[in-house]
Design a protein around this motif. Structure first.
Motif, PDB file in Angstrom:
ATOM      1  N   LEU A 308       0.829  -1.207   0.000  1.00 30.45           N
ATOM      2  CA  LEU A 308       0.000   0.000   0.000  1.00 30.45           C
ATOM      3  C   LEU A 308       0.864   1.259   0.000  1.00 30.45           C
ATOM      4  N   ILE A 309       1.973   1.242   0.755  1.00 32.55           N
ATOM      5  CA  ILE A 309       2.889   2.378   0.781  1.00 32.55           C
ATOM      6  C   ILE A 309       3.427   2.653  -0.618  1.00 32.55           C
ATOM      7  N   ALA A 310       3.864   1.598  -1.302  1.00 34.18           N
ATOM      8  CA  ALA A 310       4.408   1.761  -2.650  1.00 34.18           C
ATOM      9  C   ALA A 310       3.343   2.220  -3.627  1.00 34.18           C
ATOM     10  N   ARG A 311       2.147   1.707  -3.477  1.00 31.93           N
ATOM     11  CA  ARG A 311       1.062   2.073  -4.400  1.00 31.93           C
ATOM     12  C   ARG A 311       0.638   3.526  -4.202  1.00 31.93           C
ATOM     13  N   ARG A 312       0.700   4.018  -2.975  1.00 33.63           N
ATOM     14  CA  ARG A 312       0.369   5.416  -2.714  1.00 33.63           C
ATOM     15  C   ARG A 312       1.472   6.343  -3.193  1.00 33.63           C
ATOM     16  N   GLY A 313       2.750   5.894  -3.062  1.00 35.59           N
ATOM     17  CA  GLY A 313       3.890   6.695  -3.472  1.00 35.59           C
ATOM     18  C   GLY A 313       4.152   7.845  -2.511  1.00 35.59           C
ATOM     19  N   PRO A 314       5.218   8.636  -2.777  1.00 33.59           N
ATOM     20  CA  PRO A 314       6.166   8.403  -3.885  1.00 33.59           C
ATOM     21  C   PRO A 314       7.046   7.187  -3.611  1.00 33.59           C
ATOM     22  N   ILE A 315       7.511   6.576  -4.704  1.00 31.60           N
ATOM     23  CA  ILE A 315       8.334   5.378  -4.594  1.00 31.60           C
ATOM     24  C   ILE A 315       9.431   5.438  -5.643  1.00 31.60           C
ATOM     25  N   GLY A 316      10.595   4.865  -5.325  1.00 27.35           N
ATOM     26  CA  GLY A 316      11.718   4.873  -6.247  1.00 27.35           C
ATOM     27  C   GLY A 316      11.443   4.080  -7.508  1.00 27.35           C
ATOM     28  N   ARG A 317      12.120   4.450  -8.577  1.00 27.93           N
ATOM     29  CA  ARG A 317      11.958   3.725  -9.838  1.00 27.93           C
ATOM     30  C   ARG A 317      12.470   2.291  -9.716  1.00 27.93           C
ATOM     31  N   THR A 318      13.441   2.082  -8.813  1.00 28.31           N
ATOM     32  CA  THR A 318      13.941   0.735  -8.524  1.00 28.31           C
ATOM     33  C   THR A 318      13.724   0.442  -7.052  1.00 28.31           C
ATOM     34  N   ILE A 319      13.201  -0.754  -6.747  1.00 27.29           N
ATOM     35  CA  ILE A 319      13.040  -1.211  -5.363  1.00 27.29           C
ATOM     36  C   ILE A 319      13.955  -2.405  -5.174  1.00 27.29           C
ATOM     37  N   LEU A 320      14.881  -2.284  -4.233  1.00 25.56           N
ATOM     38  CA  LEU A 320      15.847  -3.341  -3.939  1.00 25.56           C
ATOM     39  C   LEU A 320      15.356  -4.178  -2.768  1.00 25.56           C
ATOM     40  N   SER A 321      15.481  -5.483  -2.890  1.00 25.54           N
ATOM     41  CA  SER A 321      14.999  -6.364  -1.825  1.00 25.54           C
ATOM     42  C   SER A 321      15.858  -7.609  -1.748  1.00 25.54           C
ATOM     43  N   PHE A 322      15.902  -8.207  -0.577  1.00 24.63           N
ATOM     44  CA  PHE A 322      16.415  -9.552  -0.409  1.00 24.63           C
ATOM     45  C   PHE A 322      15.234 -10.521  -0.577  1.00 24.63           C
ATOM     46  N   PRO A 323      15.458 -11.837  -0.657  1.00 19.36           N
ATOM     47  CA  PRO A 323      14.346 -12.775  -0.840  1.00 19.36           C
ATOM     48  C   PRO A 323      13.298 -12.618   0.254  1.00 19.36           C
ATOM     49  N   SER A 324      12.107 -12.251  -0.130  1.00 18.37           N
ATOM     50  CA  SER A 324      11.013 -12.060   0.822  1.00 18.37           C
ATOM     51  C   SER A 324       9.706 -12.017   0.049  1.00 18.37           C
ATOM     52  N   THR A 325       8.641 -11.854   0.780  1.00 16.11           N
ATOM     53  CA  THR A 325       7.315 -11.820   0.173  1.00 16.11           C
ATOM     54  C   THR A 325       7.192 -10.735  -0.887  1.00 16.11           C
ATOM     55  N   VAL A 326       7.805  -9.571  -0.661  1.00 16.12           N
ATOM     56  CA  VAL A 326       7.567  -8.426  -1.544  1.00 16.12           C
ATOM     57  C   VAL A 326       8.077  -8.644  -2.959  1.00 16.12           C
ATOM     58  N   VAL A 327       9.020  -9.577  -3.174  1.00 15.64           N
ATOM     59  CA  VAL A 327       9.474  -9.806  -4.545  1.00 15.64           C
ATOM     60  C   VAL A 327       8.379 -10.480  -5.367  1.00 15.64           C
ATOM     61  N   HIS A 328       7.367 -11.008  -4.698  1.00 14.38           N
ATOM     62  CA  HIS A 328       6.208 -11.569  -5.387  1.00 14.38           C
ATOM     63  C   HIS A 328       5.035 -10.594  -5.417  1.00 14.38           C
ATOM     64  N   THR A 329       4.855  -9.837  -4.332  1.00 16.61           N
ATOM     65  CA  THR A 329       3.665  -8.992  -4.237  1.00 16.61           C
ATOM     66  C   THR A 329       3.826  -7.620  -4.882  1.00 16.61           C
ATOM     67  N   LEU A 330       5.010  -7.002  -4.773  1.00 13.26           N
ATOM     68  CA  LEU A 330       5.172  -5.655  -5.314  1.00 13.26           C
ATOM     69  C   LEU A 330       4.999  -5.586  -6.830  1.00 13.26           C
ATOM     70  N   PRO A 331       5.512  -6.548  -7.618  1.00 13.62           N
ATOM     71  CA  PRO A 331       5.239  -6.480  -9.052  1.00 13.62           C
ATOM     72  C   PRO A 331       3.748  -6.510  -9.383  1.00 13.62           C
ATOM     73  N   LEU A 332       2.952  -7.193  -8.571  1.00 12.61           N
ATOM     74  CA  LEU A 332       1.503  -7.220  -8.797  1.00 12.61           C
ATOM     75  C   LEU A 332       0.864  -5.902  -8.398  1.00 12.61           C
ATOM     76  N   ALA A 333       1.230  -5.404  -7.218  1.00  7.93           N
ATOM     77  CA  ALA A 333       0.640  -4.147  -6.747  1.00  7.93           C
ATOM     78  C   ALA A 333       1.047  -2.973  -7.625  1.00  7.93           C
ATOM     79  N   LEU A 334       2.240  -3.021  -8.217  1.00  6.97           N
ATOM     80  CA  LEU A 334       2.765  -1.908  -9.010  1.00  6.97           C
ATOM     81  C   LEU A 334       2.699  -2.176 -10.507  1.00  6.97           C
ATOM     82  N   ALA A 335       1.898  -3.128 -10.920  1.00  2.96           N
ATOM     83  CA  ALA A 335       1.790  -3.467 -12.338  1.00  2.96           C
ATOM     84  C   ALA A 335       1.397  -2.231 -13.152  1.00  2.96           C
ATOM     85  N   GLY A 336       2.139  -2.021 -14.242  1.00  3.88           N
ATOM     86  CA  GLY A 336       1.830  -0.909 -15.138  1.00  3.88           C
ATOM     87  C   GLY A 336       2.426   0.421 -14.741  1.00  3.88           C
ATOM     88  N   THR A 337       3.173   0.483 -13.641  1.00  2.00           N
ATOM     89  CA  THR A 337       3.724   1.761 -13.186  1.00  2.00           C
ATOM     90  C   THR A 337       5.136   2.012 -13.695  1.00  2.00           C
TER      91      THR A 337
END
Length: 382
Positions: A308-337
């Motif tokens: 929700l934080i990323a979808r509301r923004g502002p958010i960086g053009r690149t999001i760096l992560s270690f292996p975790s849930t968000v590597v699966h969920t953020l591409p879905l929440a931010l699809a088309g952005t």
């Protein structure tokens, strides 16, 4: 999941049990996908969610399709995010029942006793964490024939695999260790919960997940979570030129060495120009203070799940992560952005001596199965 054939007489009573903000977010996504009706505006008085209790004789499912029961934890950051998510659930028209489930030695007895009647009347139970001892205990009380498991992050992958193989329910970062005295004492309840979560001719089980499910237990319905509610409710976000980093609790769970983690964060931040670090709700204050001092990153403690934080923004053009849930969920929440999610693998040398033998393989699997992410093979030296 549609109402059972022949079910008449009252609306399908659904109780959802959540213990984390992400679980509550995924309950809202599940309800949105399945078109559950809201409770309306006149079913509950306007009482602050953090102090609402159910009075004797109240039926929290009467006249409502969904009632969310928050089994509140004790740490302040999780409680704060849960309160915000509970407010969003109320805004959607759903009923919320806040339980101080861990507020003292007698709290579990009061909570379970107060929920017993609602559990017996419920037609459907939705849960965010089938590994939770609290939830497993509640499952021994309910007579519901429809059970739904919504995402609780990467643990959902392990739950489905264990159910398919008929194994006892054990969190992935503890797998391989010797059961403690409490584990042995609780074993009959855990075994009962696993049987309840196994489909039969009279029991339906649904798994609602954005995670890859490679081993589907026979009879289990798997429904994809595409974060449609999140995309409809928030954004699109304003995109900044820099990079943001997502924190992880792998140090706190004893999987990754703290010094190695700090070195990796410092290297990633320098290599990719990251300026902000979104802390995981379980990260320790001492670790975050050290990260800020030694990397120069701005530490951000989100008041909502990162999707929700990323979808509301502002958010960086690149999001760096270690292996975790968000590597699966953020591409879905931010699809088309146009936001790119990049994941850095966990080097085996970072693991602690006490890490589960299962840890490296599990974390590699989280990265291997992620879609629409850029994979970073190594961390550049700081």
């Amino acid at each position: 999941m549609s109402p059972r054939a022949g079910h008449t007489g009252h609306p399908l009573r659904t109780l959802a049990f959540v213990e984390s903000p992400v679980q509550l977010l995924n309950v809202l996504e599940w309800a949105h996908l399945h078109g559950l009706h809201s409770a309306g505006t006149d079913t509950l008085p306007s009482v602050p969610v953090q102090i609402r209790r159910t009075v004797a004789g109240e039926n929290p499912a009467a006249g409502a399709e969904l009632t969310v029961v928050v089994l509140s934890p004790t740490d302040p950051m999780t409680r704060g995010q849960l309160r915000r998510m509970a407010d969003l659930a109320r805004d959607e028209g759903y009923r919320v029942r806040w339980e101080e489930a861990r507020g003292g030695t007698t709290a579990p007895f009061h909570t379970i006793g107060g929920l017993a009647g609602s559990l017996r009347r419920a037609d459907r139970i939705v849960m965010g964490d089938p590994f939770s001892r609290y939830v497993q205990l509640l499952l021994t009380i309910t007579r519901a024939q429809d059970l739904v498991v919504v995402d609780d992050g990467t643990a959902t992958m392990e739950f489905v695999a264990q159910l398919a193989r008929g194994e006892r329910l054990v969190r992935w970062h503890r797998k391989g260790g010797r059961p403690g005295a409490r584990d042995l004492l609780f074993a009959p309840v855990s075994s009962s919960a696993r049987r309840r979560l196994t489909p039969s001719a009279h029991r339906r089980v649904e798994v609602f997940s954005s995670m890859p499910v490679t081993e589907t237990p026979e009879g289990v319905t798997v429904t994809a979570n595409g974060f449609a509610w999140t995309r409809a409710r928030f954004g699109p976000p304003r995109i900044t030129k820099g990079a943001d980093m997502v924190g992880t609790s792998l140090v706190e769970t004893g999987v990754v060495d703290g010094d190695r983690y700090l070195e990796a964060v410092r290297g990633l931040a320098k290599a990719h120009g990251a300026t902000r670090y979104f802390a995981h709700r379980r990260e320790s204050t001492d670790k975050l203070h050290r990260l800020a001092a030694e990397t120069g990153l701005e530490i951000v403690r989100p008041d909502l799940p990162l999707e929700l934080i990323a979808r509301r923004g502002p958010i960086g053009r690149t999001i760096l992560s270690f292996p975790s849930t968000v590597v699966h969920t953020l591409p879905l929440a931010l699809a088309g952005t146009g936001v790119r999610v990049a994941v850095c693998d966990i080097d085996p040398a970072w693991l602690t001596d006490t890490a589960s033998p299962r840890a490296q393989g599990f974390l590699s699997g989280v990265t291997d199965t992620a879609r629409d992410v850029h994979r970073l093979a190594a961390v550049a030296p700081a």
